[in-house]
Every structure is written in C-alpha cells, then in structure tokens.
Write a protein that holds these residues in place. Structure first.
Motif, mmCIF file in Angstrom:
data_model
loop_
_atom_site.group_PDB
_atom_site.id
_atom_site.type_symbol
_atom_site.label_atom_id
_atom_site.label_comp_id
_atom_site.label_asym_id
_atom_site.label_seq_id
_atom_site.Cartn_x
_atom_site.Cartn_y
_atom_site.Cartn_z
ATOM 1 N N THR A 285 0.808 -1.226 0.000
ATOM 2 C CA THR A 285 0.000 0.000 0.000
ATOM 3 C C THR A 285 0.834 1.265 0.000
ATOM 4 O O THR A 285 0.323 2.353 0.264
ATOM 5 C CB THR A 285 -0.908 0.013 1.240
ATOM 6 O OG1 THR A 285 -0.105 -0.189 2.411
ATOM 7 C CG2 THR A 285 -1.956 -1.063 1.153
ATOM 8 N N PHE A 377 -7.385 7.102 4.880
ATOM 9 C CA PHE A 377 -8.683 6.412 4.894
ATOM 10 C C PHE A 377 -9.508 6.690 3.640
ATOM 11 O O PHE A 377 -10.697 6.395 3.601
ATOM 12 C CB PHE A 377 -9.478 6.842 6.131
ATOM 13 C CG PHE A 377 -8.770 6.565 7.424
ATOM 14 C CD1 PHE A 377 -8.626 5.262 7.881
ATOM 15 C CD2 PHE A 377 -8.228 7.599 8.176
ATOM 16 C CE1 PHE A 377 -7.966 4.996 9.071
ATOM 17 C CE2 PHE A 377 -7.562 7.350 9.365
ATOM 18 C CZ PHE A 377 -7.426 6.037 9.823
ATOM 19 N N GLY A 379 -9.512 5.279 0.770
ATOM 20 C CA GLY A 379 -10.066 4.092 0.118
ATOM 21 C C GLY A 379 -11.401 3.687 0.714
ATOM 22 O O GLY A 379 -12.336 3.318 -0.007
ATOM 23 N N THR A 380 -11.519 3.804 2.031
ATOM 24 C CA THR A 380 -12.777 3.475 2.704
ATOM 25 C C THR A 380 -13.862 4.484 2.372
ATOM 26 O O THR A 380 -15.035 4.133 2.181
ATOM 27 C CB THR A 380 -12.559 3.427 4.228
ATOM 28 O OG1 THR A 380 -11.494 2.511 4.517
ATOM 29 C CG2 THR A 380 -13.823 2.989 4.947
ATOM 30 N N LEU A 381 -13.458 5.770 2.286
ATOM 31 C CA LEU A 381 -14.419 6.848 2.034
ATOM 32 C C LEU A 381 -14.637 7.119 0.546
ATOM 33 O O LEU A 381 -15.399 8.017 0.188
ATOM 34 C CB LEU A 381 -13.940 8.133 2.715
ATOM 35 C CG LEU A 381 -13.748 8.059 4.243
ATOM 36 C CD1 LEU A 381 -13.105 9.340 4.764
ATOM 37 C CD2 LEU A 381 -15.098 7.827 4.922
ATOM 38 N N ASN A 382 -13.925 6.378 -0.299
ATOM 39 C CA ASN A 382 -14.014 6.559 -1.750
ATOM 40 C C ASN A 382 -13.588 7.977 -2.168
ATOM 41 O O ASN A 382 -14.203 8.599 -3.030
ATOM 42 C CB ASN A 382 -15.435 6.259 -2.254
ATOM 43 C CG ASN A 382 -15.453 5.980 -3.752
ATOM 44 O OD1 ASN A 382 -14.439 5.569 -4.326
ATOM 45 N ND2 ASN A 382 -16.592 6.229 -4.383
ATOM 46 N N ASP A 384 -10.137 9.910 -3.542
ATOM 47 C CA ASP A 384 -8.771 9.670 -3.996
ATOM 48 C C ASP A 384 -7.834 10.774 -3.507
ATOM 49 O O ASP A 384 -8.253 11.780 -2.924
ATOM 50 C CB ASP A 384 -8.713 9.537 -5.524
ATOM 51 C CG ASP A 384 -9.233 10.765 -6.240
ATOM 52 O OD1 ASP A 384 -9.172 11.867 -5.671
ATOM 53 O OD2 ASP A 384 -9.700 10.621 -7.385
#
Length: 565
Positions: A285, A377, A379-382, A384
């Motif tokens: 990541t 975070f 990726g969790t919250l969409n 970029d």
C-alpha cells in the motif's frame, strides 16, 4: 564664437605655459555643452579634435571657412557630435532565447530517428512518436529552454506532424498525478508562509540536528513509517516531506539558487527522494501502482501476492537500502555542513522566540491533518488522493492562509505540471501504438534463445525491465505495459514464478529513482531546485546499481531463507 574658441584651442598645445580657461559668450541653451567641450579642448592634451592626434576629424578641421561663420545651429551640431563621440555605446542585451547547441542536438536526435525506417512489427506512427519522445528527452536533459517549454514544443511537434491529435497530446493534463504534484507545491507555500514548516523543522533540529546525517536518517525513517498508511508517494513526498525538507534547508541557511545549496539542501533532497522509492517498494500500500502488480501476478501465475507476503519479502533488503543509500550519498555528494553541535540549542532558542502557534499555523496544521487523514482512509471513504489535496487547498484559500495569487506565482509548480503531463501523454501513446509490446516480445525472443540457466536469464530480464523505465513517466504505465510479458517469460525460462513476480514488483518502484520523472516523488523533489539535472540523473543511475546489488544480493539470500526459491 564657439568655432573661434575651438580653432584657438587647437593651437594651445604649441605654447609652453598653461593658458587660463578662455571665456566666450554662448547661447544659453548651449552653455553646458560648450563649457564641457572648451574644458576638454584646453585641458586635455589628447584632444579628440586635434588633427595630429585623431585623423578621423581632419576633414572637419580642413574646412575652416565653413566653421568660422558663426551659426548657433551649426555650433549645436559640433558640440553635440563631440558629446556623442565621448558617450560609450550601450551594452547589448544578453541572448534570452534558447541555447542553440542544445536545441540543435535535440532536434537532430528526432530528425535522425524519424528518417530511419521503422523496424518490422512497429507501425510508422509509433516510430514517429518515439523519435519525438526521444528528442524531447534529450531536450529535457540538455535544457535549451526551461523544461516546461521543451515539453510543450514536443507536444507541438506531435500535433504538427499529425502523430497525435491535440486532444491526445494534451490528454495527460487530465491525469490526477501531475495535478497532485502541483498541489503539493501550493501546500509547501502555506507550510513555509505560516511558519509551521520552520516550527517543525526546529523541532527536528532540536532532536536530531547535531549532525546532518542524523537529521537525514530521521526524515528517511519517518517517511518509511508513513509509507504503508499513505498509498501515494506523490502525496507523501509533496504534501508532507517536501515542505518539511525545504523548511529544514532554509533554517540551516541552505537555499536554492543562491550558491548555498550544498550546505545541506542538495544532499537532503536527493537522499529523501532516493529513499522514497525504497519505502514505496517495501509495502503493497506504499505506492498506487503496487496493487496493479499484485493483480497481474494473480491473473498471470494464479498466485496471490498479499500485504504480509509483500512486506515479508521486502523488509530485509528494504531496511538495508534505507541505511546504505543515505550514507553512500553522504560520502559521494556530501553536505558542506556535516556537524553542528550548537544547532539543537539554537533551535530550541528559535522555538522559544516563535512563541505559541499563530492562528494561520493552527489552520495549516489542521488542514494538513485533514488531508493526510483522507489519504490514509480515502479508500474506505471513496476519496482519492488528488481530491483530498484539492479539498485541503480549498480550506487554505478560503481562510486566506494561501492566496490564489501566491499559487499563480509558484512557477515551478506550473512548469512541473506541464513537462510531467507532456511526458505521461507521449509515453502512454507509445504503449497504445504498440511499441512497448513489440519491445517486450523482442526481449522475450532474444533472452529465450540464449539457452542460459534461469538465474542468468532472469538477471538479463531484470536489467531490461529496470532500465527500460527511461521511456516511462509512470510506474503504473510501465507495470501495465511490461509486467505480464516479463513475468510470463521468466516463468517459462524456469524462474520460480512467485519469486519472479515479487522481484518485478519491488523493482517497479526502485526503477523510479533513475530519472526526474519516473515516479511521483521525482518531480516534487527535483522541482525544489537544489540538484542540477545532470547530477540527478548521474546519481540516480549510481544508486540504481547499488539498489540492484542490495535487493538481488542481500534480498536473494533472504528470499532463499524464507523459501521463495
């Protein structure tokens, strides 16, 4: 009257005794000039009007009858002519255009390659684009003009020759990575303007600043600790560490462009950049394109390359590289200020003098925490990375911490955006036109036909995969174009498939250190202006060799120990 005075002054040189300055009435408008001429005539034995000393004026003196007739207009002409003769010619303005030798070298590279017939299997349009791309690269290296101007001319050549349409040539200006890099420079402006950068820099100096090497290692391992949490090397480098490193350099009296770069800045910028590609290679990541390599591994050899597998394989060679590279650069490209025992004490005094954090510092700190939180975070919250950066910059603009005029004044940001987007566009279309796949297939046939043991064959594949990155401005583009082909060939030649996938994945990050455009952190640190381009490329190649030795040597032993081969 003035004519009479001038004529008389010519005869004064024959007298043995000095003669008092003669007086003669002159028109008021001519009085200053006539005095200066009279004074020059009487006192200067090298009189410019002397027919013996200066033959250029003989025709004027020979025509006495003309000059003896008094005329104010004619007197003015004579006096003004003398004044003009005594005035030095204005200096020519220096050439503001391109460095012609470098420009000719760049154009010649493109023209020569353009005229060479395309190899079998390569379309003519792909070959033409390659010639323009290489000409642009030569121009970027030799710099006949600023980098943005060179790249813009390259795009212009693509459009002019119908190699790319206008929309295709400028398509990468819609890519998020160049904009993320530009936004990083705007963040750096607020970081330094508010004083938050200096405050954090002084904190670092107070803890680790007794030596430059200790300061560098503190930054290197801080970045490595953040790497697994922030999946964008551009965001880590530009949004967090570029502002911090610049502040540290300025605090230590090392500024870009004033001859003090080598005090600390040159070594620190190059060290932070080269270690950023190492930390990106250590975690799945830590770089945006790493998951792509994992996905291609799964689809090619039907094996999963997970987060723990990646970290386990990279941790030992990665830590060795993080220790070796800063020390090596410290020896071969050293800062002139190596130790400063009083620096921690002075830094603490500066912190006391700064007092509590100002309102703008608090806003800047809060915005930075918000942006970094969204990077972690997102990726969790969409959300970029570039969207998070735009949101952070919007907060700074609305609160007045940074103004839009200041953003416009960040010429390095706009220049970097231009040349990086141009290279991404050209490199992307080289892949779309089939040149990269042709190259991969050619390499595969060549290496496969050598009949070497898998270790030697894999070594050749690694070198070709690694150094072909000179033709790429993005790790993701390189992985997408060549990863599958090289992994398939390595496996077919007897290389353990999982080992081959892991090594190619690691190298897909490390190869970004060879140029100033090969990975997202490169334009960020290069754009700071502390390291000349020739040194950037030269040390980039040297460190690439060191990394290959460490990762294939130390890493090979480690991978044998954990059972990868």
């Amino acid at each position: 009257m003035v004519s009479l005075v001038l004529t008389s002054s010519l005869n004064l040189r024959f007298r043995p005794l000095p003669t008092p300055k003669p007086r003669c009435p002159t028109p008021k408008s001519l009085r200053l000039n006539s005095r200066s001429v009279i004074k020059c005539s009487v006192n200067n034995s090298n009189n410019p009007l002397n027919p013996q000393k200066n033959k250029d004026f003989n025709p004027l003196i020979s025509q006495k009858s003309t000059f003896l007739n008094h005329s104010p207009k004619r007197d003015s002409i004579i006096i003004n002519s003398a004044s003009t003769a005594a005035t030095p010619a204005p200096q020519q303005q220096p050439w503001q255009g391109a460095a012609m030798r470098s420009l000719i070298a760049s154009i010649a590279t493109g023209v020569i390659l353009w005229l060479i017939p395309a190899p079998d299997g390569v379309s003519r349009i792909a070959w033409q684009l390659l010639s323009i791309f290489l000409a642009t690269i030569v121009g970027i290296i030799t710099q006949p003009l600023p980098l943005g101007a060179v790249a813009l001319m390259g795009l212009g050549a693509c459009v002019l020759t119908k190699t790319l349409t206008f929309a295709a040539a400028f398509s990468a200006f819609g890519d998020p990575i160049p904009w993320l890099i530009a936004l990083a420079f705007f963040f750096a402006r607020g970081f330094i303007k508010t004083g938050l950068g200096n405050r954090i820099a002084y904190q670092f100096v107070s803890l680790f600043g007794s030596s430059s090497l200790g300061l560098g290692y503190s930054l290197v391992f801080s970045e490595a600790l953040l790497a697994p949490a922030i999946p964008s090397v551009s965001a880590r480098a530009g949004g967090i560490f570029l502002p911090l490193v610049k502040s540290l350099c300025v605090a230590c009296g090392s500024n870009a462009g004033d001859g003090t770069e080598h005090k600390l800045g040159s070594w620190l910028m190059l060290t932070c950049f080269q270690t950023s590609v190492i930390s990106s290679s250590m975690f799945l990541t830590a770089m945006a394109a790493n998951p792509l390599a994992a996905n291609l591994t799964s689809s090619t050899i039907n094996q999963t390359l997970g987060w723990m597998d990646w970290a386990k394989g990279a941790i030992v060679p990665g830590l060795v590289s993080l220790i070796v590279v800063p020390l090596l650069l410290y020896v071969i490209y050293p800062p002139t200020v190596k130790s400063s025992p009083d620096a921690p004490k002075l830094a603490r005094q500066k912190l006391e003098k700064m007092g509590p954090m100002s309102k703008n510092e608090l806003i800047m700190a809060g915005t930075l925490l918000l942006t970094v939180g969204l990077w972690i975070f997102g990726g969790t919250l969409n959300i970029d990375a570039v969207t998070a950066a735009i949101l952070g910059l919007s907060v700074l603009l609305v609160t007045g911490v940074v103004t839009w005029k200041e953003c416009l004044a960040e010429s390095v940001a706009w220049d970097t955006l231009t040349w990086f987007a141009a290279l991404i566009a050209m490199a992307g279309y080289l892949n779309k036109y089939g040149l990269i796949s042709w190259f991969s297939q050619t390499v595969v046939k060549f290496v496969g036909g050598l009949g070497l043991p898998w270790q030697s064959s894999f070594g050749i594949l690694i070198l070709l995969y690694f150094y072909s990155h000179y033709f790429f401005a993005s790790g993701a583009a390189h992985i997408g174009a060549m990863f599958t082909a090289f992994l398939s060939v390595a496996s077919a030649l007897g290389t353990p498939p999982y080992l081959a996938a892991m090594v190619l994945s690691f190298l897909s990050n490390l190869m970004g250190g060879i140029t100033h455009y090969g990975i997202g952190s490169a334009p960020v640190f290069y754009g700071a202006g502390y390291v000349p381009l020739a040194k950037w490329w030269g040390y980039g190649f040297l460190i690439s060799v060191v990394n290959l030795i460490v990762w294939l040597g130390v890493g090979g032993v480690w991978w044998k120990a954990i059972g990868l081969w």
